[in-house]
Design a protein around this motif. Sequence first.
Motif, PDB file in Angstrom:
ATOM      1  N   GLN A 177       3.817  11.046  -4.920  1.00  0.00           N
ATOM      2  CA  GLN A 177       5.208  11.768  -5.206  1.00  0.00           C
ATOM      3  C   GLN A 177       5.818  12.085  -4.108  1.00  0.00           C
ATOM      4  O   GLN A 177       6.402  13.124  -4.056  1.00  0.00           O
ATOM      5  CB  GLN A 177       4.975  12.787  -6.439  1.00  0.00           C
ATOM      6  N   ARG A 178       5.743  11.105  -3.116  1.00  0.00           N
ATOM      7  CA  ARG A 178       6.473  11.467  -1.988  1.00  0.00           C
ATOM      8  C   ARG A 178       7.272  10.268  -1.559  1.00  0.00           C
ATOM      9  O   ARG A 178       6.726   8.941  -1.767  1.00  0.00           O
ATOM     10  CB  ARG A 178       5.440  11.747  -0.712  1.00  0.00           C
ATOM     11  N   TYR A 179       8.478  10.242  -1.145  1.00  0.00           N
ATOM     12  CA  TYR A 179       9.338   9.145  -0.910  1.00  0.00           C
ATOM     13  C   TYR A 179       9.141   8.517   0.494  1.00  0.00           C
ATOM     14  O   TYR A 179       8.768   9.300   1.280  1.00  0.00           O
ATOM     15  CB  TYR A 179      10.855   9.514  -1.026  1.00  0.00           C
ATOM     16  N   GLY A 180       9.423   7.150   0.667  1.00  0.00           N
ATOM     17  CA  GLY A 180       9.357   6.617   1.921  1.00  0.00           C
ATOM     18  C   GLY A 180      10.773   5.833   2.164  1.00  0.00           C
ATOM     19  O   GLY A 180      11.588   5.815   1.310  1.00  0.00           O
ATOM     20  N   ALA A 181      10.731   5.222   3.306  1.00  0.00           N
ATOM     21  CA  ALA A 181      12.223   4.503   3.670  1.00  0.00           C
ATOM     22  C   ALA A 181      11.633   3.285   4.481  1.00  0.00           C
ATOM     23  O   ALA A 181      10.548   2.968   5.096  1.00  0.00           O
ATOM     24  CB  ALA A 181      12.869   5.338   4.495  1.00  0.00           C
ATOM     25  N   GLY A 202      10.042   5.072  -3.779  1.00  0.00           N
ATOM     26  CA  GLY A 202       9.144   6.097  -4.135  1.00  0.00           C
ATOM     27  C   GLY A 202       8.970   6.218  -5.681  1.00  0.00           C
ATOM     28  O   GLY A 202       8.002   5.289  -5.971  1.00  0.00           O
ATOM     29  N   MET A 203       9.492   6.801  -6.469  1.00  0.00           N
ATOM     30  CA  MET A 203       9.066   6.670  -8.103  1.00  0.00           C
ATOM     31  C   MET A 203       9.677   5.564  -8.847  1.00  0.00           C
ATOM     32  O   MET A 203       9.043   5.264  -9.741  1.00  0.00           O
ATOM     33  CB  MET A 203       9.647   8.195  -8.666  1.00  0.00           C
ATOM     34  N   GLU A 204      10.567   5.052  -8.213  1.00  0.00           N
ATOM     35  CA  GLU A 204      11.319   3.938  -9.033  1.00  0.00           C
ATOM     36  C   GLU A 204      10.519   2.791  -8.760  1.00  0.00           C
ATOM     37  O   GLU A 204       9.832   2.323  -7.730  1.00  0.00           O
ATOM     38  CB  GLU A 204      12.871   3.692  -8.451  1.00  0.00           C
ATOM     39  N   ALA A 205      10.089   1.931  -9.850  1.00  0.00           N
ATOM     40  CA  ALA A 205       9.266   0.936  -9.934  1.00  0.00           C
ATOM     41  C   ALA A 205      10.144  -0.428  -9.478  1.00  0.00           C
ATOM     42  O   ALA A 205      10.857  -1.070 -10.226  1.00  0.00           O
ATOM     43  CB  ALA A 205       8.749   0.484 -11.190  1.00  0.00           C
ATOM     44  N   ARG A 207       0.965  -1.167  -0.074  1.00  0.00           N
ATOM     45  CA  ARG A 207      -0.058  -0.164  -0.186  1.00  0.00           C
ATOM     46  C   ARG A 207       0.847   1.319  -0.038  1.00  0.00           C
ATOM     47  O   ARG A 207       0.707   2.211  -0.629  1.00  0.00           O
ATOM     48  CB  ARG A 207      -0.864  -0.095   1.142  1.00  0.00           C
ATOM     49  N   ALA A 208       1.888   1.412   0.748  1.00  0.00           N
ATOM     50  CA  ALA A 208       2.777   2.317   0.790  1.00  0.00           C
ATOM     51  C   ALA A 208       3.464   2.700  -0.472  1.00  0.00           C
ATOM     52  O   ALA A 208       3.623   3.871  -0.860  1.00  0.00           O
ATOM     53  CB  ALA A 208       3.777   2.063   2.045  1.00  0.00           C
ATOM     54  N   LEU A 209       3.897   1.448  -1.205  1.00  0.00           N
ATOM     55  CA  LEU A 209       4.657   1.890  -2.395  1.00  0.00           C
ATOM     56  C   LEU A 209       3.404   2.731  -3.431  1.00  0.00           C
ATOM     57  O   LEU A 209       3.943   3.272  -4.262  1.00  0.00           O
ATOM     58  CB  LEU A 209       4.917   0.441  -3.247  1.00  0.00           C
ATOM     59  N   SER A 210       2.427   1.982  -3.393  1.00  0.00           N
ATOM     60  CA  SER A 210       1.255   2.598  -4.511  1.00  0.00           C
ATOM     61  C   SER A 210       1.073   3.978  -3.943  1.00  0.00           C
ATOM     62  O   SER A 210       0.979   5.135  -5.013  1.00  0.00           O
ATOM     63  CB  SER A 210      -0.155   1.922  -4.199  1.00  0.00           C
ATOM     64  N   VAL A 230       7.633  10.456   3.563  1.00  0.00           N
ATOM     65  CA  VAL A 230       8.511  11.143   4.422  1.00  0.00           C
ATOM     66  C   VAL A 230       8.547  12.414   3.770  1.00  0.00           C
ATOM     67  O   VAL A 230       8.396  13.657   4.603  1.00  0.00           O
ATOM     68  CB  VAL A 230       9.720  10.518   4.470  1.00  0.00           C
ATOM     69  N   HIS A 231       8.839  12.732   2.477  1.00  0.00           N
ATOM     70  CA  HIS A 231       8.851  14.052   1.800  1.00  0.00           C
ATOM     71  C   HIS A 231       8.854  13.686   0.485  1.00  0.00           C
ATOM     72  O   HIS A 231       9.415  12.679  -0.168  1.00  0.00           O
ATOM     73  CB  HIS A 231      10.429  14.733   2.255  1.00  0.00           C
ATOM     74  N   GLU A 232       8.731  14.887  -0.280  1.00  0.00           N
ATOM     75  CA  GLU A 232       8.787  14.835  -1.686  1.00  0.00           C
ATOM     76  C   GLU A 232      10.024  14.948  -2.479  1.00  0.00           C
ATOM     77  O   GLU A 232      10.136  14.669  -3.643  1.00  0.00           O
ATOM     78  CB  GLU A 232       7.590  15.638  -2.484  1.00  0.00           C
ATOM     79  N   ASP A 233      11.067  15.556  -1.720  1.00  0.00           N
ATOM     80  CA  ASP A 233      12.415  15.530  -2.303  1.00  0.00           C
ATOM     81  C   ASP A 233      13.123  14.289  -1.796  1.00  0.00           C
ATOM     82  O   ASP A 233      13.342  14.055  -0.411  1.00  0.00           O
ATOM     83  CB  ASP A 233      12.961  16.983  -1.753  1.00  0.00           C
ATOM     84  N   LEU A 234      13.954  13.635  -2.530  1.00  0.00           N
ATOM     85  CA  LEU A 234      14.564  12.581  -2.052  1.00  0.00           C
ATOM     86  C   LEU A 234      15.777  12.498  -1.195  1.00  0.00           C
ATOM     87  O   LEU A 234      15.834  12.085  -0.300  1.00  0.00           O
ATOM     88  CB  LEU A 234      15.378  11.746  -3.502  1.00  0.00           C
ATOM     89  N   GLN A 235      16.514  13.939  -1.533  1.00  0.00           N
ATOM     90  CA  GLN A 235      17.712  14.170  -0.505  1.00  0.00           C
ATOM     91  C   GLN A 235      17.124  14.503   0.947  1.00  0.00           C
ATOM     92  O   GLN A 235      17.421  13.953   1.930  1.00  0.00           O
ATOM     93  CB  GLN A 235      18.371  14.989  -1.080  1.00  0.00           C
TER      94      GLN A 235
END
Length: 992
Positions: free
Chosen positions: A575-579, A681-684, A566-569, A636-641
């Motif tokens: 457009q937000r990254y997770g970890a 995040g964006m990477e499949a 669910r988090a990946l979807s 976490v945030h929309e910016d990867l860094q």
Amino acid sequence: MDKSYIGMSARYPRLFALGAALLVFLGFWAVDNNERALAIQKQKVDIIEKLVVLRTKLGTGLTSNISAARVLAVTFATKQDLSEQEFKVLAAEVANANPSIRNLVLVKGTIVNYVYPYQGNEKILGADYRQLPQQWPVYQRMMEEHNIQIAGPLTLVQGGIGLVVRIPVYQHESRDEFLGSIAMVVNYEALLEQAGVTQMQKEIKLAIRGRDAKGSKGEVFLGDASLFEGDAVTQSIILPGGSWELAASPQEGWQGMTRLSRFIEVFGIVVCLMVWMLSYQSIIRQRQRELNAQNLRESEALLRLRNEALSATSQGVMLAAVDGHINYVNQAACHLSGYSQEALHEKKLGDLFAPVVADLLTQDAAERKPLTLEYSRQGEAGQQIWLELLLTPVYDQQGDLQQYVALLRDITDKKLADKELEIAAMAFETEEGILITDASLQILRVNKAFTRITGYEASEALGQSMRLLESGRHDEVFYTQMWEEISRHHRWQGELWNRRKNGEIYSERLVISAVLGKDGSVTNYVGSFNDITEHKVSEEKIHQLAFFDPLTGLPNRRLLLDRLARALSMSRRHQRYGAILMIDLDNFKTLNDTQGHNMGDMLLTQIGKHIQACVRSDDTVSRTGGDEFVVLLEGVHEDLQHAASLAEHVAEKIRLALSQTINLGHIDYESSGSIGITMFGMEAVGIDELLRRADMAMYQAKAMGKNNVRFFDPSMQAALEFRTAMETDLRHALMHDQFVLHYQLQVSALGDPIGAEVLLRWRHPGRGLVSPLDFIPLAEETGLILPIGLWVLETACKQIAVWASDPVKSGMQLAVNVSARQFRHPGFVDDVTRILHETGANPVLLKLELTESVVLEEVTIVIEKMHAIKKLGVGFSMDDFGTGYSSLSYLQRLPLTQLKIDRSFVHNLPDDVNNANIVRTIISLGASLDLNVIAEGVETEQQRDFLLQAGCQAYQGYLFCKPIPIEEFDHFISHRQATEKADSPKSEIQVS
């Protein structure tokens, strides 16, 4: 015939005869009027033909001038810093080619910057259109509508009367930025004289309106304005940004009187007199015959009316004599009884119906009363039909029985409805609780199961609101959403908590359905529900065992995988990254082995609590087995860094929490943990791959000495590996002949093959056919484009040499794309010379395609190289023309033979007006520079037809042939040639 008419004709025969004569007169009048109308129509046709000629001359004159001025507009759009001298040179060419143009003006914004010729037009130089009240509205409309506008005829600032044509100019890259306009003044008197207006005014009355190209809304600027209010003939001249309207009529007006019309008038009067006499005599003779037939028709009509009325009714009607013998039936009676009309006439009432009817007929006449009974019979399809019989004796005034009247009515639907009600009543008393409310949610009816589940008797629930059962566990938002769905779909189902009469809270599965009336409004609501409290308790226990770790109470691996999916979807959607944080306790096995598993379990429980205290409530802390924990940080945030920085902060917080001394009863244990982090995040990337990366990062942290945090970031490494592999494969491709050329046909306007463009393809042994978009940029970067380009050029020249012996393909020209790096190579001219010499290819059949970016850098060197190659006989084509920033002055210096219209302009033809104008401009520019023009990307017949009409004489695209290998291309050309030979006696290509 009506009696009143008979009486009128008998009383006034002369008047009726006069009416007949009048009808004949009206007929002759109509013929005469038609003859007059035909004469006038012929005059209008003559006028229309003259107006069409005038419209064509005026429209052609203006359109020709506007087309010429477009060249200045295109130049201004592509070169905003156009100097006054460059403007005067171009304007002089346009004005000399079009004598009716009085002057040409370049306007930047709203201020006149340049004017040609200067002499006689000094007054307009520097003028601001905003200060010219007569011309500013038209100029403002041009800016708002983004379209060519025509002003006038009007008095010019520099003197005289003229038509002002303004062409808006916009930023070449962005159509939204307005740069200014190209204004052109057309000599008004010369235009009218050239079109023959003066001569035509001597022949007919003529007027023109539509000042400022406003059509019928514009002022009349030539002739008498009253022509537009009368019956004059009108024609419209369609102009850019509007139109003019012409009106004309004969000098003496419309003349409809002819010799034939005079003859018709005299002859009509004579015929009318004869008709009057004959009609009068005929009316007198007909009068007596009609009076004799009138009475007979009236009596027949009354009888027919009674029979039709009885036949039209939906009820069956039977009339029977005193003895019961049937002597009349209507059509409905035949249908309902199942007998034909002839069969019923042979029967008695006692034969058709139940014995009770026969008993009625045997009673004393005075005692016979009306009888009603219901009975059923079997229909033709085997269905049961229920009928109701009403038998009534009819008596005269003396009380004597005269006849019987029997009425039959179909009551099958009523019987079925009664049966359905019985079934519904039985179905109402089910194991499910059921309640029915009105539209305002007041309870109208409940069943026994309702009482058993809720504890409320029917008498206690009736009249109460449905809110009687609310538990208080759901807020108003829940109920609002529920009733909104019922309002939209007339149905809702789900689970909710309600309260019994004794106050006990229970869970139920509820279905609410809305009952709609004939007008579509809600009349009732029906709710059915089951008590699922025990089921929910069991379900909760099963869920706890299935998705949570029994030792720590944390989510287990199964629940983690579900939440991770669910988090990946959600991450990709928002457009937000997770970890993902993979945590492994250091030296946990030593504790288990020395202190026992109870101590290990106690440590794991406290570790879980410590980790939970370090994350948000929305994050997931999971124990996936042994001493391994996984933390899922979502959104976490929309910016990867930034997201990586926050994830590292949380990991460090957890590491410090794990490094604290933990009391395990009789011992204090110094714990620590190694943490691996991977971002998503964006990477499949799949779930298993993410967990594998986090696991690898965790082991890297352990390898660094434990009690560490380590990131897994494969992006740069993967990109480097891919680039290295691609570069290595490119080098092998040249050595192992993996490159192939595909050929796409180029045809003339007649559809004849004139050449082909060679397109490079890479047949990779592992990846299959690789597109040039994937490897050409890398080849450019690494310099491999030089040997690849030479191979393409050499292969193409060899093919030209092979085709030289083929009479079908010996004259076909091959177009080869040349990259910027290849063309700028110092030895490129020598390479072309050497290849032509070695292959023996005819240089005239070789065409090199260059992009605008190639020729616009180091222009002097480029021109020298092009001239050197042109001396060999090789031609040049400007590829993707119109997409760059070509200068007209450079184009004149370049030794080009062809312009190629980019496919982006062809794609939406002919619907895209802007692209259509650009294509026409390119074709006109090519013609003015004596260059051939070819369009690529032609995929439909409509595109080809538009290009043909615009003057383009060569095409390339999927409509004719897709890029194919040389073997298929040779077969395609040979097959095409054979087909054309076979069809040549029967077909003919016409070019307009």
